[in-house]
Design an enzyme around this catalytic site. Structure first.
Site, short mmCIF file in Angstrom:
data_model
loop_
_atom_site.label_atom_id
_atom_site.label_comp_id
_atom_site.label_asym_id
_atom_site.label_seq_id
_atom_site.Cartn_x
_atom_site.Cartn_y
_atom_site.Cartn_z
N MET A 1 0.99 -1.11 -0.06
CA MET A 1 -0.05 0.10 -0.08
C MET A 1 0.80 1.29 -0.07
O MET A 1 2.07 1.15 0.19
CB MET A 1 -0.80 -0.01 1.19
CG MET A 1 -0.26 0.05 2.71
SD MET A 1 -1.34 -0.43 3.87
CE MET A 1 -1.65 -2.07 3.69
N CYS A 2 0.16 2.28 -0.15
CA CYS A 2 0.92 3.64 -0.27
C CYS A 2 2.00 3.85 -1.48
O CYS A 2 2.02 3.38 -2.49
CB CYS A 2 1.35 4.11 0.90
SG CYS A 2 1.86 5.80 1.24
N ILE A 3 3.40 3.91 -0.94
CA ILE A 3 4.44 4.14 -1.75
C ILE A 3 5.19 2.58 -1.98
O ILE A 3 5.62 2.38 -2.87
CB ILE A 3 5.55 5.03 -1.34
CG1 ILE A 3 6.50 5.40 -2.23
CG2 ILE A 3 5.99 4.31 -0.09
CD1 ILE A 3 6.14 6.10 -3.61
#
Length: 219
Positions: A136-138
């Site tokens: 998730m995210c980066i």
């Protein structure tokens, strides 16, 4: 038998470690689904330490990624070098800039980044065993370098990061904050989380869907 998931953390704190809300939401949903988990982090020095009140680097201060992640995991954590894929059914990597600074050097090198050898040794066996992996995210920027080219992932709609993923051989898919991208062939699930979220509830929607999909893929 109870399913078991490994969670890899990059420290503690959005700007220099693992994103705290993303990690907590992940652990919450795993627990709600009756899935056991164990946290891991590399026993290395952080690339930098950030004062989260000022958003500035703290000169002359050093911290250990494993020790910092231990705060987030309430002490229930093991060195990344001890992670054995055979003991788990799936894997999750929450985001936070520690992923781009401590687990790889994307924050400095962009698409020319190198991945921490410990991380590669820990993650690749999950992929080879066709055990599902959630990021998730980066964290999805790791996928092309870790798992190979042609795998569909998302960081939301950030053109710079999406372009870097494409240049490394990945397939970026735009995605809303409350949704996921699933590469069924490679058993990789991704969600934007705080690459797009402006509230914890927004991040939670996508993260819960990610964990739910991992649960389904581990069936």
């Amino acid at each position: 038998m109870t399913k078991k998931v490994a969670v890899i953390l990059a420290g503690c704190g959005v700007q220099d470690g693992a994103e705290i809300y993303e990690t907590t939401l992940t652990l919450l949903r795993l627990d709600q689904r009756g899935i056991e988990y164990r946290c891991f982090a590399p026993d290395i020095t952080q690339r930098e330490v950030i004062d989260h009140c000022r958003g500035e680097a703290v000169e002359g201060e050093t911290r250990n990624v494993l020790v910092e992640a231990g705060r987030l995991a309430r002490g229930e954590i093991s060195p990344l070098a001890e992670l054995d894929a055979e003991a788990f059914d799936g894997l999750v990597l929450p985001g936070g800039f520690g992923v781009a600074k401590n687990l790889c050097d994307f924050a400095l090198a962009g698409s020319d980044m190198e991945v921490l050898a410990q991380l590669r040794d820990a993650v690749v066996p999950f992929h080879e065993a066709r055990k599902p992996i959630g990021l998730m995210c980066i964290a999805p920027v790791l996928v092309p370098k870790l798992l190979g080219s042609g795998i569909a992932v998302t960081v939301g709609n950030d053109p710079g990061v999406a372009g870097a993923i494409s240049s490394m051989g990945g397939l970026h898919r735009s995605c809303a904050v409350d949704d996921i991208v699933v590469d069924h062939e490679n058993r990789v699930v991704t969600t934007p989380a705080y690459m797009l979220a402006s509230r914890i509830s927004e991040a939670g929607e996508g993260i819960f869907k990610l964990v739910d999909k991992l649960d389904e893929l581990m069936a």
